[in-house]
Enzyme design. Sequence first.
Site: not given
Length: 701
Positions: A346, A350, A352, A463
Amino acid sequence: MCPPNSRTSHEGSSVCECRSGFYRAAGDANSSACTTPPSAPVSLSWEYESGDGGGVSLRWRPPVDMGGRSEVWYGVVCRICPSPSITNPASCSWCGEGVTFSPVQTNLKQTSVTLNNLLTRVTYLIQVQAMNEVSALSPFPARYTSINFTTSQSVPSTVPMMHQLSRAPDSITLSWPQPDRPNGDILEYQLRYFDKASDVDSAVSVYSETNTLTVGSLIAGSIYAFQIRARNERGFGPFSNTVYFTTLPLEEHSQQVQNQLPLLVGSVMGGAAFLLVVAAIVVVVVFRSKRRASPYSDRLQRYISNRGGVKYYVDPSTYEDPSEAVKEFAREIESTHLKIEEVIGSAQFGEVSRGRYRPPGRRELLVAVKTLRLGASDREKSMFLSEAGVLGQFDHPNVLKLEGVITRVPSARIITEFMENGPLDSFLRENEGQFSVLQLVGMLRGVGAGMRYLSERNFVHRDLAARNVLVNSNLVCKVSDFGLSRLMRGMDHNMPTYTASLGSKIPVRWTAPEAFQHRKFSSASDVWSFGILMWEVMSYGERPYWDMSNQEVMKAVAEQFRLPAPTGCPSALHSLMLQCWQAEREDRPSFESILSSMDRLIRHPVSLKTDIMRSCSQPLLTPTPTDFSSVSTVSDWLRALRMERYQDEFARAHLDTLDRVSRLTVEDIQNLGVNLLGHQRKIFNAAQQLKAHLTQGQVEV
């Protein structure tokens, strides 16, 4: 009567003792003369060896004074110095095991030696010592003569490989990467080729300033041999190994033309219609430009402008309609060409899935598919697709590749290449202890290469962490997850930055202090994150700062504490981490510098030798490294730590050299009588830093 250089105090003595400074070897008879070590060699000179490899040949003449003996042999000492003007040899460090000596470095019977694998544009200090059978009996070091030289630029190394991009009946288009050691700017490539049935004497040469070339005037269906070499300012490097490629047979070419004929006809008609549309658009644009400039003109101008051939990243958030960025940078693919196989995870917006994508005219690809959940708002859809607008601008083997997007259905999809081994952090945890240090450094080198590519495009990731690096079946690591990424803007101390909004989330454990304190992000803050990622990799996916809270982490980092080396992590790697964690961002290395350091470690695997095992299971943080550049004694080291009061304890424990201090353990420190826990930690951490510096040759032992 006593032999020369000997004496006795007893008349009629059977043995005469050697005078001070004179010796007999173990095999010398008592009746033989006493001798001395030889004087230094003379007339030491050097010259470059011809060919690739950075070789230097040294020659000298035997000592003038052989010490009364016939035998002599030589030893060669090699050091690297910080500058061509050597005023203090103590500032030079050992060359290490990367430099090789032919025929040998020690016990050399001849008066010449060749040094290979020297670095370019580096100053070396070479000392040639002369020794004989009594040298070991003398309390003084062997006498030597010295010389220093600075290596010039060497020719490039071999081009590692060649690829065939396309072929026709009369031509082949080839591509190749830059040599692993270009040793400067590559000025051109020489490609030579010949029919496989012939030999290299019949080869034809063509030249190219780029790494792609089309070779024409070939015979259909024939096999050709190709070799390539690169040239820099010093000259051509060696030719690569021979590779063979075949031109397209005529019958196969005819079949392709028949298959493509309907498409060509349609393309011509479509092209005519397209030209009419373009002409109409040009008229409208010219008319409108008289009234106002395009809102995208500055942004597109920045994108298409090159500096050294580099295209700069365009931030999709600068578009009035971010979906325009997706249309501009991401390819829309037909949903009929995609087959979803199974859901594998996920994501924020949504799920994967793994799937298979068959592009027209290409082989089927295994892909990962991110699907936007049903009912998502327009803002969520815009945020979801913005990652495709970012990924579509990049093309690098260590950055996740975007295959395309599907936006013409309610559930939008982003299709990327599939990475079989998933996120790097979980992959390492599942395979703890299964890789060598060299393999781990190779993974880190891939991530660093991807980050160098991104930083060259004025792009900051924000990130970077092991969870956001994906690993394929060949252990190739690729930077991914660009949800927090931004374009760097502005100039602050010559370092492009951007300021994050107050509402944005920050991954504190991976974030530089200026970023979580003042929300200032730059390529230097990505370097800090890369240091944390290095720590994750070397600890096989352990959580940085363990169970400390985010507030505790921020407080510790602000107070100059740093993570210790993971278990089994070489000092050289931990030293590189500490450089990435410098408090001032201007002091941190660039990704280019980090890659150079890693390449040196990979070329000299002995530098990656694992140290005594250290545990990272407890939150013992290491302070920012102390400057040891002027430290030459234990007293200097204690003074740098402001702990001169412990000099007596160190003297009583016979800790009188920096090498001994660098090997201190926690138990050793407890035995010193240093009772305060904070001081024990500080001394232990400083000893670990000193060890890293000594390993890199930054401090003379």
